[in-house]
Design an enzyme around this catalytic site. Structure first.
Site, PDB file in Angstrom:
ATOM      1  N   ARG A 114       0.819  -1.236   0.000  1.00  0.00           N
ATOM      2  CA  ARG A 114       0.000   0.000   0.000  1.00  0.00           C
ATOM      3  C   ARG A 114       0.841   1.269   0.000  1.00  0.00           C
ATOM      4  NH1 ARG A 114      -2.470  -3.180   3.780  1.00  0.00           N
ATOM      5  NH2 ARG A 114      -4.309  -4.263   2.967  1.00  0.00           N
ATOM      6  N   GLU A 178       8.350  18.204 -24.825  1.00  0.00           N
ATOM      7  CA  GLU A 178       7.544  18.477 -23.612  1.00  0.00           C
ATOM      8  C   GLU A 178       7.937  19.823 -23.002  1.00  0.00           C
ATOM      9  OE1 GLU A 178       4.973  16.657 -22.250  1.00  0.00           O
ATOM     10  OE2 GLU A 178       5.312  14.528 -22.646  1.00  0.00           O
ATOM     11  N   ASN A 232      -1.873  18.760 -20.078  1.00  0.00           N
ATOM     12  CA  ASN A 232      -2.284  17.805 -21.117  1.00  0.00           C
ATOM     13  C   ASN A 232      -2.311  18.443 -22.505  1.00  0.00           C
ATOM     14  OD1 ASN A 232      -2.647  15.886 -19.162  1.00  0.00           O
ATOM     15  ND2 ASN A 232      -4.803  16.398 -18.855  1.00  0.00           N
ATOM     16  N   HIS A 235      -1.731  16.525 -25.673  1.00  0.00           N
ATOM     17  CA  HIS A 235      -1.799  15.098 -25.369  1.00  0.00           C
ATOM     18  C   HIS A 235      -3.073  14.420 -25.854  1.00  0.00           C
ATOM     19  CE1 HIS A 235       1.736  15.965 -23.039  1.00  0.00           C
ATOM     20  NE2 HIS A 235       1.878  14.694 -22.708  1.00  0.00           N
ATOM     21  N   HIS A 239      -1.956  11.367 -27.775  1.00  0.00           N
ATOM     22  CA  HIS A 239      -2.171   9.974 -27.364  1.00  0.00           C
ATOM     23  C   HIS A 239      -2.836   9.163 -28.473  1.00  0.00           C
ATOM     24  CE1 HIS A 239      -1.833  10.823 -22.750  1.00  0.00           C
ATOM     25  NE2 HIS A 239      -0.670  10.518 -23.281  1.00  0.00           N
ATOM     26  N   HIS A 257       6.806   9.299 -27.548  1.00  0.00           N
ATOM     27  CA  HIS A 257       5.773  10.083 -26.862  1.00  0.00           C
ATOM     28  C   HIS A 257       5.881  11.588 -27.151  1.00  0.00           C
ATOM     29  CE1 HIS A 257       2.963  11.234 -23.697  1.00  0.00           C
ATOM     30  NE2 HIS A 257       3.864  12.105 -23.276  1.00  0.00           N
TER      31      HIS A 257
HETATM   32  N1  LIG Z   1       4.190  10.680 -15.215  1.00  0.00           N
HETATM   33  C1  LIG Z   1       4.140  11.746 -15.967  1.00  0.00           C
HETATM   34  O1  LIG Z   1       3.784  12.829 -15.512  1.00  0.00           O
HETATM   35  C2  LIG Z   1       4.575  11.658 -17.409  1.00  0.00           C
HETATM   36  C3  LIG Z   1       4.747  12.823 -18.163  1.00  0.00           C
HETATM   37  C4  LIG Z   1       5.218  12.717 -19.474  1.00  0.00           C
HETATM   38  C5  LIG Z   1       5.500  11.461 -20.005  1.00  0.00           C
HETATM   39  N2  LIG Z   1       5.312  10.349 -19.251  1.00  0.00           N
HETATM   40  C6  LIG Z   1       5.629   9.006 -19.775  1.00  0.00           C
HETATM   41  O2  LIG Z   1       7.015   8.923 -20.024  1.00  0.00           O
HETATM   42  C7  LIG Z   1       7.238   7.876 -20.973  1.00  0.00           C
HETATM   43  C8  LIG Z   1       8.299   8.319 -21.969  1.00  0.00           C
HETATM   44  O3  LIG Z   1       9.483   8.588 -21.297  1.00  0.00           O
HETATM   45  P1  LIG Z   1      10.887   8.671 -22.069  1.00  0.00           P
HETATM   46  O4  LIG Z   1      10.734   9.479 -23.276  1.00  0.00           O
HETATM   47  O5  LIG Z   1      11.874   9.058 -21.042  1.00  0.00           O
HETATM   48  O6  LIG Z   1      11.089   7.178 -22.596  1.00  0.00           O
HETATM   49  P2  LIG Z   1      11.894   5.915 -22.025  1.00  0.00           P
HETATM   50  O7  LIG Z   1      11.813   5.825 -20.567  1.00  0.00           O
HETATM   51  O8  LIG Z   1      11.421   4.753 -22.824  1.00  0.00           O
HETATM   52  O9  LIG Z   1      13.420   6.242 -22.410  1.00  0.00           O
HETATM   53  C9  LIG Z   1      13.791   6.336 -23.762  1.00  0.00           C
HETATM   54  C10 LIG Z   1      14.920   5.383 -24.119  1.00  0.00           C
HETATM   55  O10 LIG Z   1      16.150   5.933 -23.647  1.00  0.00           O
HETATM   56  C11 LIG Z   1      16.880   4.964 -22.913  1.00  0.00           C
HETATM   57  N3  LIG Z   1      17.635   5.719 -21.915  1.00  0.00           N
HETATM   58  C12 LIG Z   1      17.171   6.271 -20.786  1.00  0.00           C
HETATM   59  N4  LIG Z   1      18.121   7.021 -20.208  1.00  0.00           N
HETATM   60  C13 LIG Z   1      19.216   6.935 -20.994  1.00  0.00           C
HETATM   61  C14 LIG Z   1      20.519   7.505 -20.936  1.00  0.00           C
HETATM   62  N5  LIG Z   1      20.847   8.375 -19.978  1.00  0.00           N
HETATM   63  N6  LIG Z   1      21.393   7.182 -21.899  1.00  0.00           N
HETATM   64  C15 LIG Z   1      21.051   6.349 -22.916  1.00  0.00           C
HETATM   65  N7  LIG Z   1      19.824   5.804 -23.046  1.00  0.00           N
HETATM   66  C16 LIG Z   1      18.924   6.100 -22.086  1.00  0.00           C
HETATM   67  C17 LIG Z   1      15.846   4.018 -22.381  1.00  0.00           C
HETATM   68  O11 LIG Z   1      16.379   2.743 -22.166  1.00  0.00           O
HETATM   69  C18 LIG Z   1      14.805   4.004 -23.511  1.00  0.00           C
HETATM   70  O12 LIG Z   1      15.176   3.061 -24.478  1.00  0.00           O
HETATM   71  C19 LIG Z   1       5.908   7.577 -21.614  1.00  0.00           C
HETATM   72  O13 LIG Z   1       5.451   6.342 -21.140  1.00  0.00           O
HETATM   73  C20 LIG Z   1       5.002   8.683 -21.114  1.00  0.00           C
HETATM   74  O14 LIG Z   1       3.653   8.285 -20.996  1.00  0.00           O
HETATM   75  C21 LIG Z   1       4.869  10.425 -17.968  1.00  0.00           C
HETATM   76 ZN   LIG Z   2       3.652  13.816 -22.046  1.00  0.00          ZN
END
Ligand SMILES: NC(=O)c1ccc[n+]([C@@H]2O[C@H](COP(=O)([O-])OP(=O)(O)OC[C@H]3O[C@@H](n4cnc5c(N)ncnc54)[C@H](O)[C@@H]3O)[C@@H](O)[C@H]2O)c1
Ligand SMILES: [Zn+2]
Length: 341
Positions: A114, A178, A232, A235, A239, A257
């Site tokens: 939890r 972003e 958003n 988004h 999405h 994304h």
């Molecule tokens: N929670 C929130 O508020 C929020 C906001 C925006 C996006 N998101 C989510 O974030 C996700 C996308 O995140 P992302 O773009 O970071 O993608 P990701 O986490 O898939 O990372 C992108 C790629 O980079 C690689 N990687 C990560 N750090 C690295 C580094 N320092 N050096 C080399 N490679 C590296 C990872 O292995 C991956 O293959 C989506 O699922 C999206 O929905 C969440």
């Molecule tokens: Zn986003």
């Protein structure tokens, strides 16, 4: 640099400093508890190792890289590994990676017994400018993004700029989308950094300004009852594009994304002159300016999306640089928004 998210008992510091991963032990107790370090196969192993080396009782768990890991199966596997490691409710989960590791890790921390402590160490631009703060944690169900999750704030966020040295350029640019979102709805000075300077040379300032804006919004509306909806922007359609053309699972070509959000923002900017300026920035950065995707399919997804079903949806529009407004539109207006009629 440091920011503090002010959320009463859930407040936390956001440390922005090159090399700060090596100082985790200064910001949270890692001595007398088990530390479960979650990372993915694409994140250079040295980052998780730097964290684990500071913790006398730690384990590193590596999930496959990519959006496909934000699923029930991997969620279950991580929880099982936490149980096998003997974790109890005083223990700690540290997420080291991009938004995928942060979203999944945060949700595992929120769910295990939890809720246990969670530290986020974002290593992509996208995670550093956006996803690592604010407490939204989630996994996807099939093509439906972030439909299962929880609000669970981290105890501290360590933004180590050094980790970006290994990040492929496409992911740097993907994250900048972003930041551009933030610039468009709330920070003209940040927008100017995109127009007149080299964003890639100013990442630290871009991350700082983006987080500062998001922090202010989350402090006003932690659970997205009102103003937080502005984040958003881009988004709703983004999405939809991601569902049709996102890179995940066996679909290895397509868009990330941030790239989908970039495309999703364009129809939401009401001032044509501003659209032109944004397109010019996309071209300079190498962000897509056209979907190259079947818009009818995007529309079909949006009309059947569990999150948008019903007669109307709320979209965020950008009437001019630095401002936004929410508008309730009928789903019948979606084809027009997508340029389908
Ligand atoms: N929670 C929130 O508020 C929020 C906001 C925006 C996006 N998101 C989510 O974030 C996700 C996308 O995140 P992302 O773009 O970071 O993608 P990701 O986490 O898939 O990372 C992108 C790629 O980079 C690689 N990687 C990560 N750090 C690295 C580094 N320092 N050096 C080399 N490679 C590296 C990872 O292995 C991956 O293959 C989506 O699922 C999206 O929905 C969440
Ligand atoms: Zn986003």
């Amino acid at each position: 640099m440091k920011l503090t998210m002010q959320l009463k008992s859930r407040s936390y510091d956001i440390i922005l400093k090159a090399g700060c991963l090596a100082n985790l032990h200064q910001f949270t107790n890692v001595q007398n508890r088990r530390v479960f370090v979650l990372t993915d196969s694409g994140v250079p192993a040295q980052y998780a190792e730097t964290i684990a080396a500071q913790c006398p009782t730690s384990t590193i768990y590596t999930i496959p890289q990519g959006e496909g890991s934000k699923c029930l199966k991997v969620f279950g596997q991580v929880l099982q590994a936490m149980l096998d490691f003997g974790m109890d409710r005083k223990d700690l989960l540290v997420a080291v990676g991009g938004g995928v590791v942060g979203d999944l890790g945060g949700f595992c921390a929120a769910s295990y017994m939890r809720g246990i402590d969670f530290v986020n160490c974002p290593t992509t631009v996208l995670a550093q400018v956006d996803s690592s703060i604010g407490g939204k944690t989630a996994i996807d169900l099939g093509e439906t993004k972030n439909i299962v999750g929880a609000f669970w704030q981290p105890k501290v966020v360590l933004v180590d700029f050094d980790t970006l040295a290994t990040l492929p350029r496409r992911h740097v640019v993907n994250g900048l989308a972003e930041a551009l979102k933030t610039a468009l709805i709330g920070d003209p000075q940040l927008f100017a950094m995109f127009e007149t300077e080299h964003p890639e040379e100013n990442i630290e300032q871009i991350v700082y300004r983006s987080l500062k804006f998001k922090k202010k919004i989350v402090e006003q509306d932690e659970r997205e009852g009102s103003v937080r909806a502005c984040l958003n922007f881009g988004h709703t359609i983004g999405h939809g594009i991601e569902a049709v053309k996102g890179i995940r699972g066996r679909r290895t070509t397509g868009l990330y994304h941030g790239e989908c959000v970039a495309l999703g923002m364009l129809p939401m900017i009401e001032d044509p002159a501003l659209v032109k300026r944004v397109r010019a920035i996309y071209r300079t950065l190498g962000l897509p300016t056209r979907t190259g995707v079947n818009k009818a399919k995007v529309l079909e997804y949006m009309q059947h999306d569990k999150k948008t079903c019903g007669a109307s949806i709320t979209v965020i529009l950008c009437p001019g640089l630095g401002c936004w407004r929410a508008d309730k539109i009928s789903t019948a207006e979606l084809p027009h928004l997508l340029g389908l009629e």
